[in-house]
Design an enzyme around this catalytic site. Structure first.
Site, short mmCIF file in Angstrom:
data_model
loop_
_atom_site.label_atom_id
_atom_site.label_comp_id
_atom_site.label_asym_id
_atom_site.label_seq_id
_atom_site.Cartn_x
_atom_site.Cartn_y
_atom_site.Cartn_z
N ARG A 267 -12.45 -2.42 -3.88
CA ARG A 267 -12.74 -2.77 -2.48
C ARG A 267 -14.09 -2.18 -2.05
O ARG A 267 -14.42 -1.05 -2.38
CB ARG A 267 -11.63 -2.20 -1.60
N ARG B 166 2.80 5.29 10.91
CA ARG B 166 2.70 5.72 9.52
C ARG B 166 3.76 6.75 9.15
O ARG B 166 3.88 7.13 8.00
CB ARG B 166 1.36 6.43 9.29
P1 ADP Z 1 -5.46 2.42 4.33
O1 ADP Z 1 -6.41 1.57 3.60
O2 ADP Z 1 -5.03 3.64 3.60
O3 ADP Z 1 -4.34 1.67 4.96
P2 ADP Z 1 -6.55 3.14 6.92
O4 ADP Z 1 -7.88 2.58 7.17
O5 ADP Z 1 -5.38 2.55 7.63
O6 ADP Z 1 -6.36 3.11 5.37
O7 ADP Z 1 -6.55 4.71 7.22
C1 ADP Z 1 -7.49 5.60 6.65
C2 ADP Z 1 -7.07 7.04 6.92
O8 ADP Z 1 -6.98 7.25 8.34
C3 ADP Z 1 -5.70 7.41 6.39
O9 ADP Z 1 -5.75 7.80 5.06
C4 ADP Z 1 -5.33 8.56 7.33
O10 ADP Z 1 -6.01 9.75 6.99
C5 ADP Z 1 -5.88 8.10 8.65
N1 ADP Z 1 -4.88 7.33 9.44
C6 ADP Z 1 -4.98 6.02 9.81
N2 ADP Z 1 -3.92 5.64 10.53
C7 ADP Z 1 -3.11 6.72 10.63
C8 ADP Z 1 -1.84 6.98 11.24
N3 ADP Z 1 -1.18 6.02 11.91
N4 ADP Z 1 -1.33 8.22 11.13
C9 ADP Z 1 -1.98 9.20 10.46
N5 ADP Z 1 -3.17 9.04 9.86
C10 ADP Z 1 -3.73 7.82 9.94
#
Ligand code: ADP
Ligand code: ZN
Length: 215
Positions: free
Chosen positions: A127, A88
């Site tokens: 969603r 990310r």
């Molecule tokens: P999205 O629908 O935003 O893609 P995710 O389910 O992938 O949501 O992630 C939800 C939350 O988990 C993010 O908003 C962040 O806070 C945290 N998160 C997930 N993956 C990462 C990552 N690779 N690095 C930092 N934070 C992460």
């Protein structure tokens, strides 16, 4: 296949990853799902991640790398993996490159799922997710509603709107995405690994990936 799925929240990374797992046994690895599981289970990781997540901020890179270092070395990854929501940030991408080199794994490509912003906003606010952490089925009140409103078709648990899917948290997540994650497409382009696809249809994305991988 060993792929990274890039794209804004709501671009359909999870949906595409699930469809791809059915093709060749590659596993979906979603850092978001792993983190939500940890929050729910009340583990140390969950406690450290919770506040960042509820604000729509990224969890610190070192926590994420700790998770992925272990996860990518589990046996089920040998067949292949679909990274959904990771990396990310540029530091995560650099750390991943170093980790994969160290464990002798080669990525096929990083696929960028491109979707217009208005479509993204609409998808995220409509969603709904199954509240059962073993199920986590995803629905959409407009495009793929549950048969009975608010009840998961697969397991009968209530469906919920995630805490980070309110309009405010969503706008913040999109800002964070533009600032921290969008630069990854440039990074993977330089690495010679980038494939960009119009992701308005998840079926079309899967077809394009299959074609590119030659199967
Ligand atoms: P999205 O629908 O935003 O893609 P995710 O389910 O992938 O949501 O992630 C939800 C939350 O988990 C993010 O908003 C962040 O806070 C945290 N998160 C997930 N993956 C990462 C990552 N690779 N690095 C930092 N934070 C992460
Ligand atoms: Zn369910």
């Amino acid at each position: 296949m060993k792929l990274i799925l890039l794209g804004a929240p709501g671009a359909g990374k999870g949906t595409v990853a699930k469809m791809l797992t059915e093709l060749d046994g590659a596993v979906q690895i979603s850092t978001g799902d792993i983190l939500r599981g940890a929050v729910k289970a009340g583990t140390e990781l969950g406690k450290q991640a919770q506040d960042f997540m509820n604000r729509g901020d990224l969890v610190p890179d070192d926590l994420i790398m700790g998770i992925m270092e272990d996860r990518l070395q589990e046996d089920d990854c040998a067949k292949g993996f679909l990274l959904d929501g990771f990396p990310r940030t540029i530091p995560q991408a650099e750390a991943l490159k170093e980790l994969l080199a160290r464990i002798g794994v080669k990525l096929d490509m990083a696929v960028s799922l491109d979707v217009p912003r208005d479509v993204i906003l609409d998808r995220l606010t409509t969603r709904r997710t199954c509240s059962n952490s073993d199920c986590q089925a995803i629905y959409n009140t407009k495009s793929s509603p549950t048969k009975v409103e608010g009840i998961c078709d697969k397991c009968g648990s209530p469906t919920i709107q995630r805490e980070d899917e309110t309009v405010e948290a969503i706008s913040h997540r999109l800002e964070t995405y533009n600032e921290k994650t969008a630069p990854l497409t440039g990074y993977y382009e330089k690495e010679g690994l980038l494939m960009s696809v119009n992701a308005t249809s998840s079926d079309a994305v899967v077809a394009a990936i299959k074609e590119r991988l030659g199967n």
